[in-house]
Design a protein around this motif. Structure first.
Motif: not given
Length: 390
Positions: A8-13, A99-101, A103-110
């Motif tokens: 829950x550090x950024x929300x949305x993932x 790195x899960x955090x 990678x989730x950010x990168x994958x959601x953005x992509x």
């Protein structure tokens, strides 16, 4: 499912087993989740003013009211960004790096960048004719860029080093770091913006970038997370600072407008004080953040659920290709008075906000979340094993 991972550090993932979904959500306190929602709405309001068709750089005899309203709406944006980062950092301080955090950010953005590009390309709408495949591949393979995501990833990758420093210093040294960063990341860039012209100097020499500002906010959030006191736990104190900060902020961007006319335009000074590294913006953001830290509204499931779509709201409405379509269609240039600009700014921003939430819930979280989470875990675990030895 045999794993449960929630961030829950950024929300949305969210990465967790579906059976644990509502159990995890209801364990979260909702004060900062509500603030996350409010901060993202502030960002949407800012984009209404900043990316809209209204000319907020030219003063005429009839547009002063609309100009003031535009500055008020625009001032919400960087406060919202700073709050959003503070919330994320507040949760990250006591977590271990993974790195899960990232990678989730990168994958959601992509995911959103590529899907939006494909849809608009198929519809032959909103994509420049000269936008070749080389622009998609370089500097990294997504069609559009998000400055916030780039800066946030830098902060995430810095997290192991930041936490080593934070966990091996005392409160006095932590405060010294904050004072040092305040001077070189916030105060000096502010002064340089107001008094430019010194030869062979630029604010980048002091390390003032979006990424370093996020790292600075990380140190602020970690300080309040680790060193609370009777003073910092009083919500009344932070409410007073919120009021004072907003008064100073209003004066800082409205005064240049009030002393300007058609021949003497000082609106560039208004823009300076509502910029990313502004001293007053930082003061307001930290005060609002700490106010919500000290207000307990309990655990509200619907707030926690909606909050998880805030990053999706950002990726949708701030996409470089979709952004001009949205704001050109709304055309805020037709709102020529103070009242009409404020009312319509809030109305249309709320409409965009709600539409993006619904799209993120239906399209991403219901249809694709499981696959995105699985891929994030797989790639994150691989990088954790190879690079971190986990």
């Amino acid at each position: 499912s045999s794993y449960t991972f929630y961030d829950n550090s950024i929300g949305g993932f969210q990465i967790f087993s579906y059976s644990a979904h509502y159990k995890v959500l209801t364990r979260r306190s909702s004060n900062l989740e509500l603030l996350r929602i409010l901060s993202m709405f502030m960002i949407v309001v800012h984009h209404f003013a900043f990316h809209g068709t209204f000319d907020f750089k030219t003063i005429t005899n009839t547009n002063q009211g609309a100009l003031l309203a535009t500055l008020i709406l625009e001032s919400f944006g960087k406060v919202g960004v700073a709050i959003f980062v503070l919330i994320g950092a507040y949760f990250l301080v006591e977590k271990s790096f993974s790195f899960k955090r990232v990678m989730n950010l990168v994958i959601l953005t992509s995911f959103y960048s590529i899907i939006i590009y494909i849809i608009l390309r198929v519809l032959k709408f909103g994509i420049p004719n000269d936008y070749l495949w080389t622009k998609i591949i370089f500097p990294y393979p997504i069609p559009t860029n998000y400055w916030f995501v780039t800066s946030y990833i830098v902060m995430l990758l810095s997290m192991p080093m930041l936490n080593i420093v934070i966990r091996n210093i005392n409160q006095r040294k932590h405060l010294y770091i904050l004072l040092f960063l305040t001077v070189f990341i916030v105060v000096i860039p502010d002064l340089y913006s107001y008094f430019p012209g010194k030869m062979d100097i630029w604010i980048g020499q002091f390390g003032a970038t979006d990424a370093t500002y996020f790292i600075y906010l990380y140190f602020i959030a970690s300080y309040f997370r680790l060193y609370s006191s009777k003073l910092t736990r009083k919500w009344e104190y932070w409410l007073i600072l919120v009021v004072i900060g907003n008064i100073l902020l209003f004066i800082s961007y409205s005064l240049p407008l009030f002393i300007s006319d058609a021949t003497h335009n000082y609106l560039n000074y208004s823009q300076l004080m509502i910029g990313q590294n502004s001293t007053v913006i930082t003061m307001v953001a930290v005060s609002i953040f700490m106010l919500f830290v000290n207000i307990n509204i309990g655990k509200v499931r619907c707030i926690n659920y909606i909050s998880a779509s805030m990053f999706g709201v950002y990726l949708l409405h701030e996409n470089s290709f979709l952004r001009p379509i949205i704001w050109n269609y709304i055309n805020n240039n037709r709102f020529t008075t103070f009242t009409s600009m404020i009312i319509n700014g809030l109305k249309y921003s709320f409409l965009i906000f709600i539409i993006c939430i619904l799209i993120d819930i239906v399209f991403r979280r219901i249809l694709f979340e499981k696959k995105i989470n699985k891929l994030s875990l797989k790639l994150g675990n691989y990088l954790d094993k190879k690079l971190l030895g986990k």
